[in-house]
Write an enzyme that holds these catalytic residues in place. Sequence first.
Site, PDB file in Angstrom:
ATOM      1  N   GLU A 166       0.813  -1.237   0.000  1.00 41.79           N
ATOM      2  CA  GLU A 166       0.000   0.000   0.000  1.00 41.79           C
ATOM      3  C   GLU A 166       0.838   1.275   0.000  1.00 41.79           C
ATOM      4  OE1 GLU A 166      -2.677  -0.409   3.352  1.00 41.79           O
ATOM      5  OE2 GLU A 166      -3.721  -2.095   2.445  1.00 41.79           O
ATOM      6  N   GLU A 275      -5.421 -11.064  -1.191  1.00 42.51           N
ATOM      7  CA  GLU A 275      -6.349 -10.853  -0.055  1.00 42.51           C
ATOM      8  C   GLU A 275      -7.805 -10.845  -0.521  1.00 42.51           C
ATOM      9  OE1 GLU A 275      -5.210  -7.348   2.208  1.00 42.51           O
ATOM     10  OE2 GLU A 275      -3.082  -7.783   1.975  1.00 42.51           O
TER      11      GLU A 275
HETATM   12  C1  XIL Z   1      -6.215  -6.625   8.273  1.00 40.71           C
HETATM   13  C2  XIL Z   1      -6.416  -7.830   9.182  1.00 40.71           C
HETATM   14  O1  XIL Z   1      -7.160  -8.811   8.506  1.00 40.71           O
HETATM   15  C3  XIL Z   1      -7.137  -7.397  10.448  1.00 40.71           C
HETATM   16  O2  XIL Z   1      -7.199  -8.487  11.356  1.00 40.71           O
HETATM   17  C4  XIL Z   1      -6.399  -6.236  11.098  1.00 40.71           C
HETATM   18  O3  XIL Z   1      -7.155  -5.775  12.206  1.00 40.71           O
HETATM   19  C5  XIL Z   1      -6.204  -5.095  10.129  1.00 40.71           C
HETATM   20  O4  XIL Z   1      -5.532  -5.596   8.970  1.00 40.71           O
HETATM   21  N1  XIL Z   1      -4.877  -4.791   3.675  1.00 40.71           N
HETATM   22  C6  XIL Z   1      -3.802  -5.504   4.182  1.00 40.71           C
HETATM   23  C7  XIL Z   1      -4.009  -6.409   5.330  1.00 40.71           C
HETATM   24  O5  XIL Z   1      -2.706  -5.480   3.592  1.00 40.71           O
HETATM   25  O6  XIL Z   1      -2.860  -6.510   6.121  1.00 40.71           O
HETATM   26  C8  XIL Z   1      -5.196  -5.982   6.180  1.00 40.71           C
HETATM   27  O7  XIL Z   1      -5.425  -7.007   7.174  1.00 40.71           O
HETATM   28  C9  XIL Z   1      -6.425  -5.779   5.308  1.00 40.71           C
HETATM   29  C10 XIL Z   1      -6.163  -4.710   4.289  1.00 40.71           C
END
Ligand code: XIL
Length: 345
Positions: A166, A275
Amino acid sequence: MAKYYLVIFLIGATLCASDALKDAYEKYFKIGTCIGSGETTEGAEYIKKHYNSITPCNELKPDAILNQGGSQNSGSNDTPVVAFGSGTKAILKFCEDNNIALRGHTFVWHGQTPEWFFKEGFNSNGNWVSKDTMNKRLENFIKATYELFAKDYPNLNLYSYDVCNEVFQDNGQFRNAQQSKWWQVYGDESYIINAFTYAKKYAPSGCELYINDYNEYIDTKTNGIYNVAVKMKDLGIIDGIGMQSHLSTDFPSVGQYEKALQKFISSGLHVIVTELDIGGNNEDTQAKYYKDLFTVLVKNAEHIPGVTVWGSSDEHSWRGKDHPLLFSNHQPKKTYYAVMEVVGS
Ligand code: XIL
């Protein structure tokens, strides 16, 4: 008589065709999920059955593995101490013991990274360190992490790592000083290339290095990611682009997503779905979206080493109220059947 045995065998074989996601997709790409450490005990059989790749949801983020006390006691302003806590250890051991490949997530991120990491003396209220000091910290952070993997988990298949996460805004510009401590300290984007240079130097062979982002299907952002990725490809320090793929049934369209995927593939790099989750109010619409999306992914499978969903079951999702995954209480949903249908299972 032999004829009857053959018929019985064929019926048996059909009935036994695997209903495991990872088996159905074996020819195409790895199927992954993120997990929390609790899932290595509760639900372990189900994780082992369906997934052949795991990303710790939080347990390899900088705030989970950077140790402030140790860093302060190290006697060096350049050498942060990295330590895996019990949650991280449980997941890495689970993957190593069960031969499940691991995706590391993540080294450089504006989120879940303690402020003291950027401050003199590793002190939360110290001054910002210089760019030169931060470079040393960055290199030592990456080096120490990979050394811990090698020392404590020699048989772990660490096949993929999100080096940077990001670092872009939706308009394709880099995150600025208000949005990222990395920019705050460097004042430019050189930390990105440096992170990849260090990761390339210390990562074990076979561990592909990725730049990962969300809203990656918005044209301006697609172009921003593409341009930087191509530059790093020319330097030989990156293997691929990670598409987070936090989607909803009403945006983006599968066509728009495919356009970004094709652009990323045209870089000659690997593309990995890191994701995936798809929000929506209607399970039939969600199932159709999942089916259309996986059809596109399968068509491009030769460029895609893996597809990871961000959670093994809706109740573990960070977007819980969107019910965006393939299972609920570990029971298959329509979305699961739609994904299996794509490969005729
Ligand atoms: C999220 C996790 O799933 C949660 O448990 C935590 O509270 C916040 O982060 N983008 C990413 C991930 O790269 O690391 C994030 O994961 C979701 C968005």
